[in-house]
Write a protein that holds these residues in place. Structure first.
Motif, PDB file in Angstrom:
ATOM      1  N   SER A 180      38.673 -29.220 -35.904  1.00 34.49           N
ATOM      2  CA  SER A 180      40.085 -29.342 -36.310  1.00 34.49           C
ATOM      3  C   SER A 180      40.310 -30.667 -36.770  1.00 34.49           C
ATOM      4  O   SER A 180      41.367 -31.156 -37.230  1.00 34.49           O
ATOM      5  N   VAL A 181      39.512 -31.693 -36.789  1.00 35.02           N
ATOM      6  CA  VAL A 181      39.262 -32.740 -37.594  1.00 35.02           C
ATOM      7  C   VAL A 181      40.792 -33.717 -37.024  1.00 35.02           C
ATOM      8  O   VAL A 181      41.488 -34.020 -37.982  1.00 35.02           O
ATOM      9  N   PRO A 182      40.473 -34.090 -36.022  1.00 34.44           N
ATOM     10  CA  PRO A 182      41.707 -35.135 -35.413  1.00 34.44           C
ATOM     11  C   PRO A 182      41.517 -36.726 -36.107  1.00 34.44           C
ATOM     12  O   PRO A 182      41.935 -37.546 -35.192  1.00 34.44           O
ATOM     13  N   VAL A 183      41.509 -36.769 -37.407  1.00 37.21           N
ATOM     14  CA  VAL A 183      41.296 -38.088 -37.969  1.00 37.21           C
ATOM     15  C   VAL A 183      42.743 -38.622 -38.194  1.00 37.21           C
ATOM     16  O   VAL A 183      43.387 -38.205 -38.908  1.00 37.21           O
ATOM     17  N   THR A 184      42.874 -39.795 -37.726  1.00 37.67           N
ATOM     18  CA  THR A 184      44.234 -40.231 -37.826  1.00 37.67           C
ATOM     19  C   THR A 184      44.309 -41.995 -37.731  1.00 37.67           C
ATOM     20  O   THR A 184      43.210 -42.393 -37.249  1.00 37.67           O
ATOM     21  N   GLU A 185      45.254 -42.449 -37.985  1.00 44.08           N
ATOM     22  CA  GLU A 185      45.444 -43.960 -37.504  1.00 44.08           C
ATOM     23  C   GLU A 185      46.976 -44.405 -37.700  1.00 44.08           C
ATOM     24  O   GLU A 185      47.640 -43.890 -37.896  1.00 44.08           O
ATOM     25  N   CYS A 227      49.711 -33.778 -35.076  1.00 44.58           N
ATOM     26  CA  CYS A 227      49.907 -35.113 -34.793  1.00 44.58           C
ATOM     27  C   CYS A 227      48.545 -35.867 -34.320  1.00 44.58           C
ATOM     28  O   CYS A 227      48.282 -36.902 -34.172  1.00 44.58           O
ATOM     29  N   ALA A 228      47.212 -34.800 -34.164  1.00 45.41           N
ATOM     30  CA  ALA A 228      45.828 -35.377 -33.720  1.00 45.41           C
ATOM     31  C   ALA A 228      46.332 -36.182 -32.441  1.00 45.41           C
ATOM     32  O   ALA A 228      46.779 -35.838 -31.434  1.00 45.41           O
ATOM     33  N   GLU A 236      50.398 -41.328 -35.412  1.00 49.61           N
ATOM     34  CA  GLU A 236      51.516 -41.228 -36.572  1.00 49.61           C
ATOM     35  C   GLU A 236      52.875 -41.259 -35.562  1.00 49.61           C
ATOM     36  O   GLU A 236      53.795 -41.523 -36.272  1.00 49.61           O
ATOM     37  N   ILE A 290      50.614 -24.190 -36.010  1.00 51.59           N
ATOM     38  CA  ILE A 290      51.225 -24.079 -37.090  1.00 51.59           C
ATOM     39  C   ILE A 290      51.082 -22.643 -37.496  1.00 51.59           C
ATOM     40  O   ILE A 290      52.083 -22.518 -38.590  1.00 51.59           O
ATOM     41  N   ARG A 346      51.497 -34.502 -42.451  1.00 51.65           N
ATOM     42  CA  ARG A 346      50.671 -34.968 -43.247  1.00 51.65           C
ATOM     43  C   ARG A 346      49.298 -34.825 -43.220  1.00 51.65           C
ATOM     44  O   ARG A 346      48.879 -34.498 -41.903  1.00 51.65           O
ATOM     45  N   ASN A 347      48.537 -34.725 -44.040  1.00 52.04           N
ATOM     46  CA  ASN A 347      47.044 -34.473 -43.982  1.00 52.04           C
ATOM     47  C   ASN A 347      46.814 -33.404 -43.028  1.00 52.04           C
ATOM     48  O   ASN A 347      45.628 -33.097 -42.397  1.00 52.04           O
ATOM     49  N   LEU A 348      47.334 -32.203 -43.307  1.00 54.12           N
ATOM     50  CA  LEU A 348      46.981 -30.823 -42.830  1.00 54.12           C
ATOM     51  C   LEU A 348      47.177 -29.654 -43.829  1.00 54.12           C
ATOM     52  O   LEU A 348      45.970 -28.966 -43.793  1.00 54.12           O
ATOM     53  N   PHE A 372      44.437 -25.752 -45.892  1.00 49.83           N
ATOM     54  CA  PHE A 372      44.822 -24.559 -45.785  1.00 49.83           C
ATOM     55  C   PHE A 372      44.726 -24.131 -47.405  1.00 49.83           C
ATOM     56  O   PHE A 372      45.067 -24.870 -48.345  1.00 49.83           O
TER      57      PHE A 372
END
Ligand SMILES: C[S@@+](CC[C@H](N)C(=O)[O-])C[C@H]1O[C@@H](n2cnc3c(N)ncnc32)[C@H](O)[C@@H]1O
Length: 274
Positions: free
Chosen positions: A71-76, A108-109, A113, A199, A214-216, A220
């Motif tokens: 699921s790539v929960p990359v964020t900052e 929201c990972a 954010e 979602i 964002r970034n989701l 898709f």
């Protein structure tokens, strides 16, 4: 080790995940999804897609591990700071005219954010009238988000982002050191409700003033992007805002006509009064 997962095995895997675990990845971009599944197989030492599928059918814990990995929960914090600057200047002054503000952060990972938005809302003296829901399918990421956990080594980058995002105070006043672990203060955290939500299921909140996602969409295919844009449209109140960030587009969807662009670069839209 020779790991392989053929296109047919991928199809069966996705069908099984949908049937057994109600998790539909069929409209995710397949090439990148397959790469992440293969990396998971290598890590867990599965050599064939068939072996992975039969193990997953019997083992929910393994499914949760797979979900975490793909699921790539990359964020900052303050990721793409210009986006937050635009929010501060273009969106918050309008939202501030409302008595209550209902916000949804989808995908929201680990929460950075949501923390960033809540900090800006606090600086603009709006946080007390905001209800913020932040959702994701990754339960491990959500657990970290609920604790407000921040990696110490990320702090210098977050400081820089915060300044670029128009931060008016000192970011460190929002972060506390609890026995060597850094976390967002309760003053901010208590305003954010983190919970599981997929979602792709079509169940949505209503009466929202602002949706941040964002970034989701990048994961898709166009059909799912379009469906979700339709759901967002229905969830927003007339005059509500949709913030997608500079990686996403809804130009190709039939719903674009219902949105007025507020900032083209950062893909910030406002639902039209129709
Ligand atoms: C790359 S992160 C983006 C995080 C944050 N929005 C940002 O821009 O920094 C994508 C997040 O979307 C979540 N995600 C993927 N599929 C999802 C789904 N069907 N429903 C909800 N969240 C999903 C992932 O678990 C991941 O945490």
């Amino acid at each position: 080790m020779d790991t392989h997962c053929t296109a047919i095995e991928m199809d069966v895997l996705l069908y099984m995940l949908k049937k057994c675990y109600h998790m539909d990845f069929m409209h995710y971009k397949q090439a990148s999804l397959q790469r992440r599944v293969m990396a998971f197989m290598e890590k867990k030492q599965f050599t064939s897609g068939v072996d992975l599928i039969s193990a997953l059918m019997k083992d929910e814990k393994l499914f949760l591990e797979l979900l975490t990995d793909i699921s790539v929960p990359v964020t900052e914090m303050f990721r793409d700071p210009l986006f937050f600057l635009r929010l501060r200047n273009l969106v918050l002054p309008v939202l501030n005219t409302y008595p209550t503000i209902k916000i949804w952060i989808a995908g929201c990972a680990t929460g950075e954010e949501a923390f960033s938005l809540a900090i800006i809302l606090d600086e603009e003296k709006m946080l007390d009238k905001c209800i913020i829901h932040a959702t994701d399918i990754n339960q491990s990421a959500l657990s970290l988000a609920r604790m407000g956990y921040i990696r110490k080594e990320d702090l210098p980058n977050y400081q820089t982002n915060y300044q670029k995002a128009g931060g008016t105070g000192n970011l460190t006043t929002y972060i506390e050191n609890k026995n060597g672990t850094y976390a967002i203060t309760d003053k901010i955290l208590k305003h954010i409700h983190f919970h599981f939500h997929n979602i792709t299921t079509g169940s949505y909140m209503s009466g929202l003033n602002f949706i941040l996602c964002r970034n989701l969409f990048i994961y898709f295919d166009k059909q799912l992007q379009s469906e979700i844009t339709g759901f967002f449209m229905n969830s927003l109140r007339p005059g509500g805002f949709l913030g997608l960030g500079d990686k996403e587009s809804i130009r190709h969807t039939q719903y674009i006509q219902y949105f007025e662009p507020i900032n083209e670069d950062e893909r910030i839209f406002r639902k039209r009064y129709m």
